[in-house]
Design a protein around this motif. Structure first.
Motif, PDB file in Angstrom:
ATOM      1  N   LYS A  66      35.270  40.938  40.526  1.00 14.06           N
ATOM      2  CA  LYS A  66      34.715  41.606  39.569  1.00 14.06           C
ATOM      3  C   LYS A  66      35.718  41.945  38.327  1.00 14.06           C
ATOM      4  N   ILE A  67      37.003  42.002  38.781  1.00 13.55           N
ATOM      5  CA  ILE A  67      37.845  42.110  37.736  1.00 13.55           C
ATOM      6  C   ILE A  67      39.066  40.913  38.002  1.00 13.55           C
ATOM      7  N   VAL A  68      39.555  40.126  36.841  1.00 10.15           N
ATOM      8  CA  VAL A  68      40.455  39.276  37.368  1.00 10.15           C
ATOM      9  C   VAL A  68      41.773  39.259  36.311  1.00 10.15           C
ATOM     10  N   ILE A  69      42.803  39.106  36.872  1.00 15.67           N
ATOM     11  CA  ILE A  69      43.971  39.092  36.040  1.00 15.67           C
ATOM     12  C   ILE A  69      44.452  37.765  35.994  1.00 15.67           C
ATOM     13  N   ASP A  70      44.305  37.089  34.877  1.00 17.74           N
ATOM     14  CA  ASP A  70      44.778  35.602  34.597  1.00 17.74           C
ATOM     15  C   ASP A  70      46.080  35.520  34.196  1.00 17.74           C
ATOM     16  N   LEU A  71      46.810  34.848  34.985  1.00 22.70           N
ATOM     17  CA  LEU A  71      48.495  34.643  34.548  1.00 22.70           C
ATOM     18  C   LEU A  71      48.719  33.663  33.804  1.00 22.70           C
ATOM     19  N   SER A  72      47.739  32.889  33.200  1.00 24.70           N
ATOM     20  CA  SER A  72      48.161  31.790  32.648  1.00 24.70           C
ATOM     21  C   SER A  72      48.917  31.757  31.248  1.00 24.70           C
TER      22      SER A  72
END
Lengths: 630, 483
Positions: free
Chosen positions: B46-52
Motif C-alpha cells: 500500500k505504501i511504496v518508497i521509490d528509490l529511482s
C-alpha cells in the motif's frame, strides 16, 4: 498448367500484406485496444480447482463492492452450455467444476480494477470431488464419470484395421515395440484473449474480438443467448496469433452474455495467466506400438494404440484423436495396420486444436519407431524410409488410394540432398559437445477430414462503368497473422486482371462476409482461395455479359471425404495431403544434456505458392514453434 | 496497487521514511521483481518508497582498494563497466546472462541481493568475490558479507529501517593472476531463471605453462540452485588451494561441491538433474579456468539497448503531479495515474495502444518503449518513475530518424521483409530493434539475437525479423540517427 495458359502476374509474387503498415506503426487495433472509457469491465471468477461440487455461491459482498454493477451466475445464462462439436461445457458452472479454468461467475464493474477486486469477494464454497488426473485413472472401471449423462469418460474413439496386423507381426523377421508420451503444449499467442460487446440500435448483440471462425463463434453465442444467428454479429479485430488456440470460445460468449444482460458496452481483457487456463491445449498422448518388418526392409505390420488426455470438456478431441490414429504409420505404406485411439475426459485443462491437430504426436512416435526398426534390421534409416514411403497410388490405412500428388519420396530425397550440401559439424568442437543430424518425414491433411462438412463461400462484386474500377471480395475468413488476406487478394487480382490496390476485402464481420469456414486445418488458401477464384471468374463472366455491377457468390466444396465404415473401417479420410521432410543438425552437451539446434532444413511440397514470402514465413514460424514443443 | 507513493531524493530522507513507516512499506528499485509480484497478486504494497531519484546509488567507483557499486547499479551498467570487467569479471558474466536486455536496463544489484532468490544470478558472483553489503539506517551504517546477509529463500538480515546502499568488492593486488567465471545453466538460452548457477574466483601463484596447470593460491566457489540459499563450496575451494589445477583436481572438487547440494524439484528442473549435473559442471568450469577459456562467452562490447546509464537528470515529482514527455509531447496526468504502470498509463490514459500487453512480467517484450533512451518493459515501470522522462513509443519511433518522416527504416524493413505476421509482438520488436540499430549500426547476427532476446514472437520463427534488422541497417546510415 497447359502451355497455352498466360503467365501468372500476381500469384507467386511476394506481394506486401495490407495490414503490415498498421502493424509496424502500432495503429492496428487488436481486441484489447478497443476498450473505451465508458465501457463496463468484466472479471471472471475461475474455479481454480480441478474437481469440486459447488455447495454455496454468495455474491452479496461482491455486489456491495465499489463500482460493481452486476455479478452474473449460471442462473443468468439462457442456455448454459457450449462447445465446438458437442455442447458439454457450462458457460458459468452451477453445480460442479471440472477443471481449474471453469468459469463460475462474472463480475461487471465500472473499472477493471474494481471488477477484479470484487471477483475476489465472490464467495464460492466447494466440496472436493475425486480428481481424475490422467486418462488411465479416468478409464478405470470404478472411475467417477465427469459427465454422467454420457455414461462414459470417453470423449471419442477411433479404430482402423487394414489387413491382419497380429498375424503379420507373428511372421515378421524383426519386431520392435515402443511407448511414447507427449505432454501439453500452450499456444502462447502473443495477444491474450480480449474483446468488447454491445447491443446496437437494431437490437443486435455485437461482439468485437478475436477468433478463428466468425460464423462458428456466432452459432455458439446465438445458441447460448437463444437468439437467431442474425441477431448476433461477431466481428474480428486484428488478431494476435491463434495456432488453434482460438478455435474454442474463451471469453467471447461471456462478453456477449454481459452486454446482452446489462444493455451496456462491456470489455474484458485477460491477463496471460487467465489466457493460460482459459483456452485448450495440445493433447498429451500416450502411444504404444509395435512395428514389424521383413529382413529385406519391408514394413509389414503396425499395431498402435493412442490414449489422449482430453481434459474436462470435449472441444475438438473427437476429431483430433482420429488424426492421431490415422498417422500411426507416418507416411509409409504398411499392408497390415491396427490403429486405435481414444480421447478421455479428465480433470485437466481441456485439450483441442493446435497446429498439426494430432499429427505431431503420431509422427513423433512413428518416425522414432522407423529409426528403431532400421537399427534392428541393420538398414540405414533413410534407406528404410525410401523403401516404404508413400508413392503415387499407395494405399492409406483406410484401404483407399491416396489423393493424387503424392510427393513424399521426392520431398525426402530433396531434404537428404540439401542436408548433405548444407550441413557440416562446427570446426574445433570441444570434447563435451557432440554433433548429430536427424531426418524425419511427415504428412498432414489439408481441410476437414472424415466427412466433416467442408465448404467456403466467397462473393466478388465488380464495380465501374466502362471498365472495372474496383472489386470487392467478401469472405468471412479470419486473418490470424498467417497472411491469408493477401493471398486471397492476389488470387482475385490475378483472375480479374486488376492491380492489388483495387481489390477490397470485407472479411471481418459475420453480418457482411459469407462463411469461409475456419482458419485452421491448413485449409483457407486451398478452399477459400478456390472460392475466391471461382467467384471472381463468375463475376467476370457477368461483367463481360454486361450484367453490371457484376456480382457472384460461389460456394466451393472440395472433393468429399467420408467417415469410416464402422465394420470394415474403410473410407476416404482426406481429399488432399501436404508432404514434408526435415533435417536437424544439433549439438548435445554431454555434461548438462542441453541440446542446441544448429540448423533446420524443412522441405515442403506446398503446391503452387500464392505468396512465397508468406509461405516461407509460415514454415519458419511452424518450425520454430515445433522446436519449442520438442 | 499502492495508495501512497514516496519518492525520496536523499539517503537521509529515505532512511527517515523507512523509520516512519517501519515495516509497512515496500522498497521499489528497478521493479523487475516487485511489480511482477504485485501484478500477479502475490505481493501487496500500500505504501511504496521509490528509490529511482537516489542517483548517488547508481555509481560504480573504486575507493581505497575497494570496488564500490551503488545498490541501484543495473546489469547493463556492469556490462559496460571497465572497472567491473577488471575487478569483478564473474559479475559481468552473470549480468550478461541476466534476464533480457530490457530487464538488464532496469533490474538492480541491490534488488537482486535483497530479493534473495536461491538462483538470483547476481548472488553467486558476489559471494565468490567476497562482496559485502552496506546497510544504512537513521542510526548508522553496518557492513555484512553477502554470504551472511542472505539467510533463507527471500529472507535477509536487512532490518525494516535499513536501506541497502552499496556493494563492496575487494580489489586484488595482482588482477592478472586472478581468474573469475560465472556459469548459468537454464532451460533456454535467454530470459530464463537459472536451474543452477556457479561462480568461481581463483587466485593463482603462477599462470602455469604449456604442460603445467596453474598453481592455485586461493579459491572461492559459490553455487546457486542447489540449496535454499546460494552456497559457498568451502571444502571444494580448500581442496584446490596449493595445488595445480589439473582436470583430475577439478573433478575431485566437483565431487565435493556435489556433496553440499540439497536440491529440490521445481518447475525449472528436477532435483535429481541438479544433483547429477553439478560435479561434471564444476569440473568443466575449472578446466575452462585452468586453460584460460573462461571468458570466451563474453563479447568485448556486450549489447546494451540504450545508454547503460541514462544521462538525463531524473526530476523529482511534486506530490501528485505526474508529467510525462511522450513522443515529444508533454502530458500532465491525473492523480489516479500515479498507481499505474507505465504500460497501463500509456494505453488507458494516453490512448497509445501501439504498446502491447503480453505478459505483465517483463518476459515477452511486447510493451518495449524507450525511457530516457533505454529500451525497457513498460509493464515493469511504475508510472511515477517515468516522471519527466523522455518516452518514445512505437507511435513516435518514425520521427526519431530525421530523414524518414513517414516510417523508421526498421518499420519499412519489417514491411518489406514480411517480418510482421500477427503483428502483436511487432511494436516491441521494432522498439528493441531500432534501439539496437541506434547503438550498433551494423550488428552481426549474434548481436541481433542478443538485442532481440527480450522479445518473443510466436508466428515468424524470427528469421524474417532478423532479416528486417539487417535490411534496416543497410537502409540507414548511422549519422541519421538521433538516439
Amino acid at each position: 498448367m497447359s502451355a497455352a495458359a498466360p503467365p501468372l502476374r500476381v500469384i507467386g509474387t511476394p506481394a506486401q500484406r495490407m495490414d503490415a503498415l498498421g502493424k509496424v506503426t502500432g495503429s492496428s487495433a487488436y481486441p484489447g485496444d478497443l476498450v473505451r472509457p465508458e465501457m463496463l469491465h468484466l472479471a471472471v471468477v475461475f474455479a481454480h480447482r480441478p474437481h469440486a461440487r459447488i455447495t454455496a455461491l454468495d455474491t452479496s459482498a461482491a455486489l456491495a463492492a465499489p463500482g460493481v454493477v452486476a455479478v452474473l451466475t449460471a442462473a443468468d445464462v439462457p442456455f448454459n452450455s457450449f462447445g465446438l462439436i458437442v455442447s458439454d461445457q457450462p458457460v458459468l458452472c452451477h453445480d460442479v467444476v471440472r477443471f481449474v479454468g471453469d468459469r463460475v461467475a462474472l463480475v461487471v464493474a465500472r473499472t477493471a480494477v474494481e471488477a477484479h477486486a470484487a471477483a475476489a469477494l465472490v464467495r464460492v464454497e466447494y466440496a472436493p470431488l475425486p480428481v481424475l488426473a490422467d486418462p488411465q485413472a479416468a478409464l478405470a472401471a470404478d472411475a467417477p464419470l465427469l459427465h454422467p449423462a454420457y455414461g462414459s469418460n470417453i470423449i471419442g474413439d477411433f479404430a482402423i484395421r487394414r489387413g491382419d496386423a497380429a498375424a503379420a507381426l507373428a511372421t515378421a523377421d524383426v519386431v520392435v515395440t515402443g511407448e511414447f508420451h507427449t505432454t501439453w503444449q500452450e499456444h502462447a499467442f502473443l495477444q491474450p484473449e480480449a474483446g468488447i460487446a454491445y447491443v446496437d440500435d437494431a437490437e443486435r448483440i455485437v461482439i468485437e474480438t478475436a477468433g478463428q471462425w466468425l460464423h462458428e463463434d456466432r452459432r455458439q453465442i446465438a445458441a447460448m443467448l437463444q437468439l437467431p444467428e442474425e441477431q448476433v454479429i461477431v466481428r474480428y479485430a486484428t488478431i494476435g496469433g491463434a495456432f488453434g488456440g482460438r478455435e474454442d470460445l474463451s471469453l467471447q460468449h461471456l462478453l456477449a452474455l454481459a452486454a446482452w444482460k446489462l444493455r451496456q458496452p462491456v470489455a474484458l481483457v485477460w491477463s496471460r495467466e487467465e489466457s493460460f487456463i482459459g483456452h485448450p491445449k495440445r493433447h498429451p498422448v500416450t502411444i504404444t506400438c509395435t512395428w514389424g518388418a521383413t529382413r529385406a526392409g519391408k514394413i509389414i505390420a503396425i499395431e498402435a494404440h493412442a490414449v489422449a488426455d482430453g481434459g474436462a470438456y470435449a472441444s475438438t478431441s473427437a476429431e483430433v484423436i482420429k488424426v492421431v490414429g490415422l498417422f500411426a504409420n507416418s507416411c509409409y505404406e504398411v499392408p497390415n495396420i491396427t490403429s486405435t485411439a481414444v480421447a478421455v475426459y479428465t480433470n485437466n485443462i481441456p485439450t483441442g486444436a493446435f497446429r498439426g491437430f494430432g499429427a505431431p504426436q503420431a509422427h513423433f512416435a512413428a518416425e522414432i519407431m522407423l529409426n528403431r526398426l532400421a537399427e534392428a534390421l541393420g538398414i540405414d534409416a533413410l534407406e528404410l524410409r525410401r523403401r516404404n514411403i508413400y508413392r503415387e497410388g499407395s494405399i492409406e490405412p483406410t484401404q483407399v488410394a491416396l489423393p493424387p500428388g503424392v510427393s513424399a519420396l521426392p520431398v525426402l530425397e530433396r531434404c537428404i540432398a540439401e542436408a548433405q550440401a548444407r550441413f557440416a559439424p562446427p570446426p574445433d568442437l570441444p570434447a563435451h559437445l557432440r554433433y548429430g543430424v536427424g531426418i524425419a518425414c511427415g504428412m498432414k491433411n489439408l481441410g476437414y477430414s472424415f466427412g466433416y462438412p467442408e465448404q467456403a463461400t466467397a462473393s466478388v462484386e465488380l464495380l465501374g462503368t466502362d471498365t472495372i474500377e474496383r472489386a470487392v471480395v467478401r469472405l468471412g475468413a479470419a486473418e490470424v497473422g498467417q497472411g491469408n488476406h493477401i493471398a486471397m487478394r492476389q488470387i482475385a487480382a490475378e483472375v480479374l486482371g486488376l492491380p492489388l490496390e483495387r481489390i477490397f476485402m470485407i472479411y471481418d464481420d459475420t453480418h457482411v462476409a459469407p462463411n469461409a469456414g475456419s482458419a485452421s486445418a491448413s485449409r483457407l488458401t486451398l478452399v477459400a482461395g478456390r472460392a475466391v477464384y471461382d467467384a471472381a471468374h463468375a463475376a467476370l463472366q457477368r461483367w463481360h455479359d454486361e450484367d453490371r455491377p457484376a456480382h457472384a457468390t460461389v460456394q466451393y466444396r472440395p472433393p468429399a471425404t467420408t467417415p469410416l465404415d464402422p465394420v470394415t473401417t474403410q473410407g476416404k479420410p482426406n481429399y488432399a495431403y501436404g508432404y514434408a521432410a526435415q533435417a536437424v543438425a544439433l549439438l548435445v552437451n554431454t555434461i548438462t544434456g542441453e541440446v542446441q539446434v544448429q540448423q533446420v532444413l524443412s522441405v515442403h511440397d506446398v503446391g503452387k505458392v500464392i505468396n512465397p514470402q508468406q509461405a516461407t514465413g509460415q514454415i519458419e514460424g511452424g518450425v520454430v514453434q515445433a522446436l519449442g514443443y520438442a | 496497487m499502492w495508495h501512497t507513493y514516496l519518492q525520496p531524493v536523499s539517503l537521509s530522507e529515505t532512511v527517515s521514511l523507512l523509520r516512519q513507516y517501519l515495516g509497512k512499506v515496500r522498497i521499489l528499485a528497478g521493479g523487475t521483481n516487485l511489480l511482477v509480484a504485485m501484478q500477479h497478486g502475490t505481493a501487496t504494497a500500500k505504501i511504496v518508497i521509490d528509490l529511482s531519484r537516489l542517483s548517488m546509488l547508481r555509481q560504480i567507483r573504486v575507493d581505497a582498494g575497494t570496488l564500490r557499486l551503488g545498490a541501484l547499479v543495473t546489469p547493463a551498467q556492469v556490462l559496460r563497466s571497465e572497472l567491473c570487467r577488471e575487478h569483478a569479471l564473474p559479475l559481468v558474466q552473470a549480468c550478461h546472462e541476466w534476464g533480457g536486455p530490457q530487464i538488464r536496463n532496469r533490474a538492480t544489484l541491490g534488488g537482486n541481493i535483497t530479493n534473495a532468490s536461491p538462483v538470483g544470478d547476481g548472488i553467486p558472483p558476489l559471494i565468490a568475490l567476497d562482496a559485502q553489503v552496506v546497510l544504512l539506517s537513521s542510526s548508522g551504517e553496518r557492513t555484512i558479507p553477502v554470504a551472511d546477509f542472505i539467510t533463507a529463500p527471500h529472507a535477509t538480515l536487512l532490518l525494516p529501517d535499513e536501506l541497502l546502499t552499496e556493494i563492496l568488492i575487494p580489489i586484488h593486488a595482482t588482477p592478472h593472476l586472478r581468474r573469475g567465471m560465472f556459469y548459468k545453466l537454464g532451460m533456454r538460452r535467454a530470459q530464463v531463471i537459472s536451474v543452477v548457477n556457479l561462480a568461481f574466483v581463483l587466485t593463482f601463484a603462477d599462470e602455469g605453462g604449456a604442460s603445467t596447470a596453474p598453481l592455485v593460491q586461493a579459491a572461492r566457489i559459490a553455487v546457486g540452485g542447489i540449496a535454499p540459499t546460494v552456497q559457498l563450496a568451502e571444502a571444494a575451494a580448500a581442496l584446490l588451494v596449493g595445488q595445480r589445477l589439473t582436470p583430475e583436481l577439478g573433478q575431485q572438487a566437483g565431487l565435493l561441491v556435489a556433496q553440499i547440494a540439497r536440491p529440490i524439484d521445481d518447475i525449472h528442473a528436477p532435483a535429481a538433474y541438479r544433483q547429477a549435473v553439478l560435479a561434471p559442471l564444476v569440473a568443466h568450469c575449472l578446466a575452462q579456468i585452468a586453460t584460460n577459456q573462461h571468458t570466451t562467452s563474453l563479447p568485448h562490447v556486450p549489447v546494451v539497448l540504450g545508454p547503460a546509464m541514462p544521462e538525463d537528470s531524473l526530476e523529482v515529482m511534486p506530490p501528485g503531479n505526474l508529467v510525462l514527455q511522450v513522443n515529444g509531447q508533454t502530458h500532465h496526468l491525473p492523480a489516479r495515474a500515479l498507481s499505474k504502470t507505465l504500460l497501463t498509463l500509456l494505453r488507458d490514459d494516453l490512448g497509445l495502444t501501439g504498446t502491447k500487453q503480453g505478459c505483465s512480467e517483463g518476459r515477452c517484450g511486447a510493451c518495449t518503449v524507450w525511457l530516457n533512451g533505454q529500451a525497457v518493459n513498460a509493464c515493469l515501470v511504475a508510472a511515477p518513475q517515468a516522471h519527466h522522462a523522455r518516452i518514445i513509443t512505437i507511435e513516435g519511433i518514425a520521427h526519431v530518424s530525421a530523414a524518414h518522416a513517414e516510417l523508421h527504416p526498421l518499420q519499412q524493413a519489417f514491411i518489406e521483409q514480411a517480418a510482421a505476421q500477427c503483428g502483436y509482438c511487432t511494436p516491441g520488436m521494432i522498439m528493441a530493434g531500432a534501439r539496437l540499430l541506434a547503438d550498433v549500426p551494423h550488428p552481426d547476427e549474434a548481436q541481433i539475437r542478443r538485442g532481440l532476446s527480450g522479445n518473443l514472437c510466436r508466428c515468424t520463427g524470427y528469421q524474417k525479423i532478423i532479416a528486417a534488422i539487417r535490411a534496416a541497417a543497410q537502409m540507414q546510415s548511422p549519422d541519421e540517427v538521433q538516439p
